[in-house]
Design an enzyme around this catalytic site. Sequence first.
Site, PDB file in Angstrom:
ATOM      1  N   THR A   1      26.869 -24.637   7.370  1.00 51.51           N
ATOM      2  CA  THR A   1      26.946 -25.891   6.629  1.00 51.51           C
ATOM      3  C   THR A   1      27.725 -25.645   5.347  1.00 51.51           C
ATOM      4  O   THR A   1      27.209 -25.642   4.243  1.00 51.51           O
ATOM      5  CB  THR A   1      25.565 -26.499   6.338  1.00 51.51           C
ATOM      6  OG1 THR A   1      25.762 -27.741   5.670  1.00 51.51           O
ATOM      7  CG2 THR A   1      24.683 -25.603   5.517  1.00 51.51           C
TER       8      THR A   1
ATOM      9  N   ASN B   1      13.724 -25.019   1.714  1.00 54.30           N
ATOM     10  CA  ASN B   1      13.994 -25.585   3.018  1.00 54.30           C
ATOM     11  C   ASN B   1      12.789 -26.275   3.639  1.00 54.30           C
ATOM     12  O   ASN B   1      12.941 -27.048   4.586  1.00 54.30           O
ATOM     13  CB  ASN B   1      14.542 -24.502   3.944  1.00 54.30           C
ATOM     14  CG  ASN B   1      16.000 -24.213   3.629  1.00 54.30           C
ATOM     15  OD1 ASN B   1      16.885 -24.937   4.047  1.00 54.30           O
ATOM     16  ND2 ASN B   1      16.244 -23.163   2.854  1.00 54.30           N
TER      17      ASN B   1
ATOM     18  N   THR C   1      11.826 -34.098   2.130  1.00 51.29           N
ATOM     19  CA  THR C   1      10.610 -34.768   1.641  1.00 51.29           C
ATOM     20  C   THR C   1      10.400 -34.563   0.157  1.00 51.29           C
ATOM     21  O   THR C   1       9.505 -35.141  -0.425  1.00 51.29           O
ATOM     22  CB  THR C   1       9.372 -34.230   2.400  1.00 51.29           C
ATOM     23  OG1 THR C   1       9.297 -32.815   2.275  1.00 51.29           O
ATOM     24  CG2 THR C   1       9.421 -34.635   3.844  1.00 51.29           C
TER      25      THR C   1
END
Length: 400
Positions: free
Chosen positions: A189, A395, A400
């Site tokens: 990523t 992570n 959240t």
Amino acid sequence: MPNSSTYFLPQGFRTAGIHCGIKSNQSARDLAVFLSESDCIAAGVFTTNKVCGAPVQISRERVPGENVRAIVINSGNSNACTGEQGLADARTMTARIAEEINSPAESVLVCSTGVIGVPLPVERICDHVPELFENLGETPEHLQHAAQAMMTTDTFPKIISRYVNLDGGTITLTGVAKGAAMIAPNMATMLGVVMSDVKLTPAQAEDLLPIAVNQSFNCISVEGHTSTSDTVLLMANGQSNVGLDDKGDLAQFQAAVTTLCTDLAHMIIRDAEGAEHFITVDVEGARTFEDAEKIAHEVANDVLVKTAVTGNDPNWGRIVSACGRTGCIESEAEVSLAINNHAVFKKGKPVNFDENVVSKAMKTGEVILDITLNQGNGRWRIWTCDLTSEYVRLNSEYTT
């Protein structure tokens, strides 16, 4: 964090980075553009993950290209796993940028990074394009703002600029990257933009970039997770009027691009989420280069190896065991290991060493694992990091 006085843009390039409202933090930049005032030769290297974002699919269709003008990048939302709407949104982003520069939509490449599976707020992005172009400039600050707008969990923008002296004259090479986790070979990523004012042919660009990526971004790993968004793009607008007709110049430019990408890759590992150690895994003497690469990756991605390094524990058993499960060795008798130049295991047998001395050497934050086999000439190097509780925290709380 890089010193802004040490980086600069090639001739004919301008950049900008602003906040458009994808990120909740009002001071966090999340929309960037890298723009050339003239057409560029462009090439790209993309994720090998079959689950890839809409921007990857759109940009992949448009490179290699000879008339690329810009790259638009947003952070905070990866526009991945978003179906046909995601593809339409990625095309809309490029069309809106193209409208500002009076160019075809196909002349604009697109990247997105961030949370997966959330619809892209494309209207918000498009509404902020005028502001984005109002902020365009060619100063180090403009380049820094664009690099910041690519960041997700990065703690600093990753920028490198260099002059390259060739027989035909001097050219400028500037690279920007983002990445701190979900990093694995092929690729991760991560996003990378390489810009130059050198004159390239499409064939030269298409050859140069994969070689550079294979020796840099494809040699790093944080946790072995190949992501949906990873992209490295090269744009060269030729405004220096210096070409690569001479083989020596071509080789020198290739070396410069590879070194630039390697240094950016190192920045990614040093900024890995929660990382406290920069680890180099060197494998030599394997039967083939493929075997050496496989062993290096297995060791670099092994959770027990990573956590041992976090604790500055020279636990050689974990490293030797990781070599064994690759199927590339017949027995431990083929393996020797040194940690920070201290021999700890030789041809299948433990070596007497002072654990406190080796542990102290590991506490510097730089750890070199030298794995030597007695099989052949295969060798490979990979850069990785340790695994800390902070990585787990970051992570476990990402969405959240």
